[in-house]
Scaffold this active site. Structure first.
Site, PDB file in Angstrom:
ATOM      1  N   ASN A   7     -38.374  97.957  24.360  1.00 61.11           N
ATOM      2  CA  ASN A   7     -38.077  97.728  22.947  1.00 61.11           C
ATOM      3  C   ASN A   7     -38.468  96.295  22.581  1.00 61.11           C
ATOM      4  OD1 ASN A   7     -36.490  96.688  20.707  1.00 61.11           O
ATOM      5  ND2 ASN A   7     -35.463  98.660  20.688  1.00 61.11           N
ATOM      6  N   ASP A   9     -38.149  94.848  19.467  1.00 59.89           N
ATOM      7  CA  ASP A   9     -37.521  94.383  18.220  1.00 59.89           C
ATOM      8  C   ASP A   9     -37.354  92.870  18.194  1.00 59.89           C
ATOM      9  OD1 ASP A   9     -37.187  97.013  17.490  1.00 59.89           O
ATOM     10  OD2 ASP A   9     -35.023  97.059  17.854  1.00 59.89           O
ATOM     11  N   HIS A  10     -36.947  92.310  19.364  1.00 56.68           N
ATOM     12  CA  HIS A  10     -36.571  90.899  19.329  1.00 56.68           C
ATOM     13  C   HIS A  10     -37.757  89.937  19.389  1.00 56.68           C
ATOM     14  CE1 HIS A  10     -32.606  92.118  18.783  1.00 56.68           C
ATOM     15  NE2 HIS A  10     -32.523  92.735  19.949  1.00 56.68           N
ATOM     16  N   HIS A  43     -37.230  99.625  16.482  1.00 50.58           N
ATOM     17  CA  HIS A  43     -36.224 100.177  15.579  1.00 50.58           C
ATOM     18  C   HIS A  43     -36.505  99.629  14.185  1.00 50.58           C
ATOM     19  CE1 HIS A  43     -31.584 100.853  14.878  1.00 50.58           C
ATOM     20  NE2 HIS A  43     -32.331 101.366  13.902  1.00 50.58           N
ATOM     21  N   ARG A  45     -35.040  99.159  11.122  1.00 50.80           N
ATOM     22  CA  ARG A  45     -33.690  99.256  10.567  1.00 50.80           C
ATOM     23  C   ARG A  45     -33.758  99.315   9.043  1.00 50.80           C
ATOM     24  NH1 ARG A  45     -29.588  97.768  14.646  1.00 50.80           N
ATOM     25  NH2 ARG A  45     -28.132  98.125  12.981  1.00 50.80           N
ATOM     26  N   ARG A  49     -34.273  93.900   9.375  1.00 52.52           N
ATOM     27  CA  ARG A  49     -33.950  92.561   9.882  1.00 52.52           C
ATOM     28  C   ARG A  49     -34.964  92.041  10.903  1.00 52.52           C
ATOM     29  NH1 ARG A  49     -28.558  93.853  13.403  1.00 52.52           N
ATOM     30  NH2 ARG A  49     -27.867  94.697  11.423  1.00 52.52           N
ATOM     31  N   GLU A  70     -37.034 104.121  17.035  1.00 52.40           N
ATOM     32  CA  GLU A  70     -35.594 104.319  16.869  1.00 52.40           C
ATOM     33  C   GLU A  70     -35.313 104.285  15.377  1.00 52.40           C
ATOM     34  OE1 GLU A  70     -33.574 101.240  18.933  1.00 52.40           O
ATOM     35  OE2 GLU A  70     -34.373 101.831  20.858  1.00 52.40           O
ATOM     36  N   THR A 101     -27.050  98.408  18.047  1.00 53.93           N
ATOM     37  CA  THR A 101     -26.475  99.755  17.973  1.00 53.93           C
ATOM     38  C   THR A 101     -25.236  99.836  18.855  1.00 53.93           C
ATOM     39  OG1 THR A 101     -28.785 100.457  17.871  1.00 53.93           O
ATOM     40  CG2 THR A 101     -27.137 102.189  18.035  1.00 53.93           C
ATOM     41  N   GLU A 151     -31.066 110.529  24.733  1.00 54.27           N
ATOM     42  CA  GLU A 151     -30.978 109.233  25.420  1.00 54.27           C
ATOM     43  C   GLU A 151     -29.505 108.901  25.542  1.00 54.27           C
ATOM     44  OE1 GLU A 151     -33.376 105.987  23.904  1.00 54.27           O
ATOM     45  OE2 GLU A 151     -32.020 104.503  24.792  1.00 54.27           O
ATOM     46  N   HIS A 191     -29.669 100.842  26.783  1.00 51.59           N
ATOM     47  CA  HIS A 191     -28.822  99.910  26.032  1.00 51.59           C
ATOM     48  C   HIS A 191     -28.063  98.990  26.974  1.00 51.59           C
ATOM     49  CE1 HIS A 191     -26.892  98.054  22.669  1.00 51.59           C
ATOM     50  NE2 HIS A 191     -27.686  98.745  21.882  1.00 51.59           N
ATOM     51  N   GLY A 192     -28.337  97.717  26.825  1.00 51.48           N
ATOM     52  CA  GLY A 192     -27.621  96.705  27.599  1.00 51.48           C
ATOM     53  C   GLY A 192     -28.090  96.575  29.045  1.00 51.48           C
ATOM     54  N   GLY A 213     -34.752  96.440  26.146  1.00 51.56           N
ATOM     55  CA  GLY A 213     -35.361  95.499  25.218  1.00 51.56           C
ATOM     56  C   GLY A 213     -34.929  94.067  25.437  1.00 51.56           C
TER      57      GLY A 213
END
Ligand code: PXP
Length: 236
Positions: A7, A9-10, A43, A45, A49, A70, A101, A151, A191-192, A213
């Site tokens: 991912n 996104d960041h 993602h 959103r 953002r 996502e 999320t 997922e 996630h995480g 991610g």
């Protein structure tokens, strides 16, 4: 060995902090694919953002592996997905104020809305996955709504500080993977996950793909994206 979806996104978050033009997410996608990423995840959103529609548009043209979007099940985002046609859409819950999320989709109370979004996406040949908690009721509901891919949310395992709690949440994931596989579902997880907690999850038989991610982008700031990706692949 599960596949690795990354991912990005960041990468866009860093760009948006200065409302500037860099770093460019598509360049990150190129480096990650060259280093062995099996898919690129973003993602879009509702509040935009980090990832913007133009990022999705460019990524769709450039990503060679698999583009996994996502997304919430809002009409606006579903229409964008149907227009851009990523290879896969992973439906996630979305709250405006959350930092990331926070949990999986609660399928039954939102059954009609989710089913409508799935039908629209499938009509465009987009593969659909549902992001859910490792919970038998959610797995049953996913099966009922007619997807063949889920997922599992690994956040509770990943965030647990004490080993007793971590073991408890690990067992939840393990049981959920086995239950979902018996129902014939393709099972991804994420996630995480980071460089310290990923190995245990990667060893679970039956997980098709891990989506990671934040930890990869964080490491990349210090060691570079290519090395960060290769180190994660080695752990998996
Ligand atoms: N999977 C899903 C469905 C997500 O929403 C996210 C976060 O965008 C991830 C995986 C990756 O989580 P993390 O950034 O904590 O690795």
């Amino acid at each position: 060995m599960p596949k690795l979806g990354v991912n990005i996104d960041h990468v866009a978050t860093l760009r948006e902090i200065r409302a500037s033009l860099e770093p460019e997410p598509v360049f990150a996608a190129f480096i990650l694919e060259s280093a062995g990423a099996d898919s690129i995840v973003v993602h879009l959103r509702e509040d935009r953002r980090h990832i913007k529609e133009r990022d999705l548009d460019i990524l769709k043209k450039v990503v060679k592996s698999k583009l996994n979007l996502e997304m919430s099940v809002s009409d606006e985002i579903t229409d964008i997905a149907c227009k851009i046609k990523p290879d896969q859409a992973t439906l996630v819950p979305e709250k405006r104020q959350e930092i990331t999320t926070e949990g999986g989709l609660d399928i039954l109370p939102n059954f009609k809305k989710i089913k409508t979004a799935i039908a629209k996406l499938k009509k465009q040949d987009i593969e659909v996955s549902l992001f859910i908690d490792p919970d038998k009721n959610q797995i049953d509901a996913a099966k009922k709504i007619g997807v063949n891919m889920i997922e599992l949310h690994t956040g509770r395992y990943a965030n647990a500080k004490k080993s007793t709690l971590q073991n408890k949440y690990f067992k939840e994931i393990l049981d959920a993977v086995n239950y979902a596989r018996k129902k014939g579902l393709i099972v991804n997880a994420g996630h995480g996950l980071d460089y310290y907690n990923v190995s245990r999850i990667a060893k679970i038989k039956g997980i098709e793909e891990l989506n990671i991610g934040y930890s990869i982008v964080c490491r990349a700031v210090l060691v570079g994206l290519d090395r960060a990706l290769r180190e994660m692949k080695a752990l998996i």
